[in-house]
Design a protein around this motif. Structure first.
Motif, PDB file in Angstrom:
ATOM      1  N   GLU A  54       0.805  -1.222   0.000  1.00  0.00           N
ATOM      2  CA  GLU A  54       0.000   0.000   0.000  1.00  0.00           C
ATOM      3  C   GLU A  54       0.837   1.272   0.000  1.00  0.00           C
ATOM      4  O   GLU A  54       0.339   2.338  -0.332  1.00  0.00           O
ATOM      5  N   ARG A  55       2.102   1.174   0.428  1.00  0.00           N
ATOM      6  CA  ARG A  55       2.920   2.372   0.605  1.00  0.00           C
ATOM      7  C   ARG A  55       4.208   2.272  -0.191  1.00  0.00           C
ATOM      8  O   ARG A  55       4.870   1.248  -0.210  1.00  0.00           O
ATOM      9  N   ASN A  56       4.585   3.379  -0.823  1.00  0.00           N
ATOM     10  CA  ASN A  56       5.865   3.473  -1.527  1.00  0.00           C
ATOM     11  C   ASN A  56       6.746   4.457  -0.777  1.00  0.00           C
ATOM     12  O   ASN A  56       6.572   5.654  -0.888  1.00  0.00           O
ATOM     13  N   PRO A  57       7.722   3.949   0.003  1.00  0.00           N
ATOM     14  CA  PRO A  57       8.534   4.872   0.786  1.00  0.00           C
ATOM     15  C   PRO A  57       9.682   5.510   0.004  1.00  0.00           C
ATOM     16  O   PRO A  57      10.373   6.355   0.526  1.00  0.00           O
ATOM     17  N   TYR A  58       9.919   5.106  -1.208  1.00  0.00           N
ATOM     18  CA  TYR A  58      11.118   5.542  -1.919  1.00  0.00           C
ATOM     19  C   TYR A  58      10.957   6.970  -2.428  1.00  0.00           C
ATOM     20  O   TYR A  58      10.748   7.221  -3.602  1.00  0.00           O
ATOM     21  N   ILE A  59      11.087   7.910  -1.514  1.00  0.00           N
ATOM     22  CA  ILE A  59      10.840   9.320  -1.790  1.00  0.00           C
ATOM     23  C   ILE A  59      11.739   9.852  -2.899  1.00  0.00           C
ATOM     24  O   ILE A  59      11.334  10.705  -3.686  1.00  0.00           O
ATOM     25  N   LEU A  60      12.976   9.332  -2.993  1.00  0.00           N
ATOM     26  CA  LEU A  60      13.886   9.838  -4.021  1.00  0.00           C
ATOM     27  C   LEU A  60      13.539   9.340  -5.423  1.00  0.00           C
ATOM     28  O   LEU A  60      14.079   9.857  -6.396  1.00  0.00           O
ATOM     29  N   ASP A  61      12.611   8.390  -5.534  1.00  0.00           N
ATOM     30  CA  ASP A  61      12.103   8.009  -6.856  1.00  0.00           C
ATOM     31  C   ASP A  61      11.468   9.223  -7.544  1.00  0.00           C
ATOM     32  O   ASP A  61      11.420   9.293  -8.762  1.00  0.00           O
ATOM     33  N   TYR A  62      10.989  10.176  -6.744  1.00  0.00           N
ATOM     34  CA  TYR A  62      10.338  11.376  -7.269  1.00  0.00           C
ATOM     35  C   TYR A  62      11.292  12.566  -7.373  1.00  0.00           C
ATOM     36  O   TYR A  62      10.878  13.654  -7.762  1.00  0.00           O
ATOM     37  N   HIS A  63      12.551  12.336  -6.988  1.00  0.00           N
ATOM     38  CA  HIS A  63      13.537  13.425  -6.959  1.00  0.00           C
ATOM     39  C   HIS A  63      14.889  12.923  -7.450  1.00  0.00           C
ATOM     40  O   HIS A  63      15.869  12.907  -6.696  1.00  0.00           O
ATOM     41  N   LYS A  64      14.950  12.517  -8.696  1.00  0.00           N
ATOM     42  CA  LYS A  64      16.194  11.952  -9.254  1.00  0.00           C
ATOM     43  C   LYS A  64      17.338  12.960  -9.204  1.00  0.00           C
ATOM     44  O   LYS A  64      18.499  12.584  -9.046  1.00  0.00           O
ATOM     45  N   ASP A  65      17.035  14.245  -9.333  1.00  0.00           N
ATOM     46  CA  ASP A  65      18.090  15.262  -9.255  1.00  0.00           C
ATOM     47  C   ASP A  65      18.759  15.268  -7.883  1.00  0.00           C
ATOM     48  O   ASP A  65      19.983  15.347  -7.778  1.00  0.00           O
ATOM     49  N   ILE A  66      17.967  15.115  -6.842  1.00  0.00           N
ATOM     50  CA  ILE A  66      18.530  15.082  -5.490  1.00  0.00           C
ATOM     51  C   ILE A  66      19.212  13.742  -5.228  1.00  0.00           C
ATOM     52  O   ILE A  66      20.279  13.695  -4.601  1.00  0.00           O
ATOM     53  N   ASP A  68      20.779  12.003  -7.461  1.00  0.00           N
ATOM     54  CA  ASP A  68      22.081  12.136  -8.135  1.00  0.00           C
ATOM     55  C   ASP A  68      23.047  12.996  -7.317  1.00  0.00           C
ATOM     56  O   ASP A  68      24.233  12.691  -7.220  1.00  0.00           O
ATOM     57  N   LYS A  69      22.532  14.053  -6.724  1.00  0.00           N
ATOM     58  CA  LYS A  69      23.362  14.934  -5.902  1.00  0.00           C
ATOM     59  C   LYS A  69      23.927  14.168  -4.699  1.00  0.00           C
ATOM     60  O   LYS A  69      25.104  14.316  -4.350  1.00  0.00           O
ATOM     61  N   ILE A  70      23.104  13.340  -4.083  1.00  0.00           N
ATOM     62  CA  ILE A  70      23.562  12.507  -2.965  1.00  0.00           C
ATOM     63  C   ILE A  70      24.610  11.518  -3.436  1.00  0.00           C
ATOM     64  O   ILE A  70      25.674  11.372  -2.827  1.00  0.00           O
ATOM     65  N   MET A  71      24.321  10.836  -4.538  1.00  0.00           N
ATOM     66  CA  MET A  71      25.227   9.784  -5.016  1.00  0.00           C
ATOM     67  C   MET A  71      26.588  10.357  -5.404  1.00  0.00           C
ATOM     68  O   MET A  71      27.598   9.661  -5.309  1.00  0.00           O
ATOM     69  N   ASN A  72      26.644  11.619  -5.799  1.00  0.00           N
ATOM     70  CA  ASN A  72      27.932  12.259  -6.099  1.00  0.00           C
ATOM     71  C   ASN A  72      28.774  12.477  -4.849  1.00  0.00           C
ATOM     72  O   ASN A  72      29.976  12.718  -4.946  1.00  0.00           O
ATOM     73  N   GLU A  73      28.162  12.399  -3.674  1.00  0.00           N
ATOM     74  CA  GLU A  73      28.867  12.594  -2.408  1.00  0.00           C
ATOM     75  C   GLU A  73      29.193  11.286  -1.692  1.00  0.00           C
ATOM     76  O   GLU A  73      29.936  11.293  -0.716  1.00  0.00           O
ATOM     77  N   VAL A  74      28.606  10.171  -2.136  1.00  0.00           N
ATOM     78  CA  VAL A  74      28.826   8.899  -1.442  1.00  0.00           C
ATOM     79  C   VAL A  74      30.305   8.549  -1.496  1.00  0.00           C
ATOM     80  O   VAL A  74      30.924   8.569  -2.552  1.00  0.00           O
ATOM     81  N   PRO A  77      32.905   3.800  -3.519  1.00  0.00           N
ATOM     82  CA  PRO A  77      32.617   3.683  -4.953  1.00  0.00           C
ATOM     83  C   PRO A  77      31.661   2.531  -5.275  1.00  0.00           C
ATOM     84  O   PRO A  77      31.440   1.644  -4.457  1.00  0.00           O
ATOM     85  N   ASN A  78      31.117   2.596  -6.487  1.00  0.00           N
ATOM     86  CA  ASN A  78      30.262   1.532  -7.041  1.00  0.00           C
ATOM     87  C   ASN A  78      28.992   1.298  -6.225  1.00  0.00           C
ATOM     88  O   ASN A  78      28.596   0.159  -5.999  1.00  0.00           O
ATOM     89  N   GLN A  79      28.369   2.377  -5.798  1.00  0.00           N
ATOM     90  CA  GLN A  79      27.120   2.284  -5.039  1.00  0.00           C
ATOM     91  C   GLN A  79      25.943   2.707  -5.912  1.00  0.00           C
ATOM     92  O   GLN A  79      26.097   3.418  -6.889  1.00  0.00           O
ATOM     93  N   ARG A  80      24.759   2.242  -5.520  1.00  0.00           N
ATOM     94  CA  ARG A  80      23.494   2.680  -6.106  1.00  0.00           C
ATOM     95  C   ARG A  80      22.551   2.973  -4.940  1.00  0.00           C
ATOM     96  O   ARG A  80      22.737   2.468  -3.836  1.00  0.00           O
ATOM     97  N   MET A  81      21.566   3.812  -5.181  1.00  0.00           N
ATOM     98  CA  MET A  81      20.572   4.094  -4.143  1.00  0.00           C
ATOM     99  C   MET A  81      19.726   2.837  -3.970  1.00  0.00           C
ATOM    100  O   MET A  81      19.173   2.322  -4.943  1.00  0.00           O
ATOM    101  N   GLN A  82      19.666   2.345  -2.747  1.00  0.00           N
ATOM    102  CA  GLN A  82      18.874   1.146  -2.467  1.00  0.00           C
ATOM    103  C   GLN A  82      17.455   1.505  -2.053  1.00  0.00           C
ATOM    104  O   GLN A  82      16.494   0.939  -2.544  1.00  0.00           O
TER     105      GLN A  82
END
Length: 173
Positions: A54-66, A68-74, A77-82
């Motif tokens: 019933e619930r989709n918690p993946y808030i960043l699915d709606y904010h790919k720009d943000i 990407d901004k986070i992933m540039n700071e991780v 290496p070799n990570q993806r947003m889980q």
């Protein structure tokens, strides 16, 4: 006998990571239908974690720009947003200590915090004395750490009317 220190734990902080426009965009996109309760919280709270049919918690699915901004700071290496979700806490709420064992890097961005907000508290996993480290949240602050590190609010009780946090985990690509 010689003593050698072989393990240290690094955490990463970036103040003013998100600006007011980015923060407002995320807060305004939180869908009340996706919010529920979670056992690690005590007191007044809602969260979009965990995912359900019933619930989709993946808030960043709606904010790919943000995302990407986070992933540039991780820092690993070799990570993806889980996954990503929002926690909203009211007065007198706390968050139990926990970790994220199925992730590599975990993090938070404080979307709404003030001087009355509960602290982010880490437990040292190598200390027999339950040594802790506390971070005072500020609006826009991003903090990242190894996912095995236990964190919560410890003895810090939220006294803000509303404390909003975007949380996320990464995993290997």
């Amino acid at each position: 006998m010689d003593k050698k220190t072989i393990f240290t734990i690094d955490i990463y902080e970036k103040y003013n990571f998100l600006n007011d426009t980015e923060i407002d965009k995320i807060i305004n996109s939180i869908n009340k239908v996706d919010l529920g309760q979670y056992a690690y919280f005590k007191g007044k709270h809602t969260t979009s974690y965990p995912a359900t049919a019933e619930r989709n918690p993946y808030i960043l699915d709606y904010h790919k720009d943000i995302e990407d901004k986070i992933m540039n700071e991780v820092y690993t290496p070799n990570q993806r947003m889980q996954d990503s979700w929002c926690n909203i806490q009211g007065e007198d709420s706390t968050l139990d200590f926990h970790n994220h064992p199925n992730s590599v890097v975990s993090g938070v961005i404080f979307l709404k915090a003030d001087e009355n907000s509960s602290k982010l508290v880490f437990q040292n996993p190598t200390s027999l004395t339950k040594e802790i480290h506390q971070i005072t949240p500020t609006k826009g602050l991003m903090v990242m750490w190894p996912s095995y590190l236990r964190h919560g609010s410890g003895d810090s009780i939220n006294k803000s009317k509303e404390r909003i946090v975007l949380s996320f985990n990464t995993y290997w690509k």
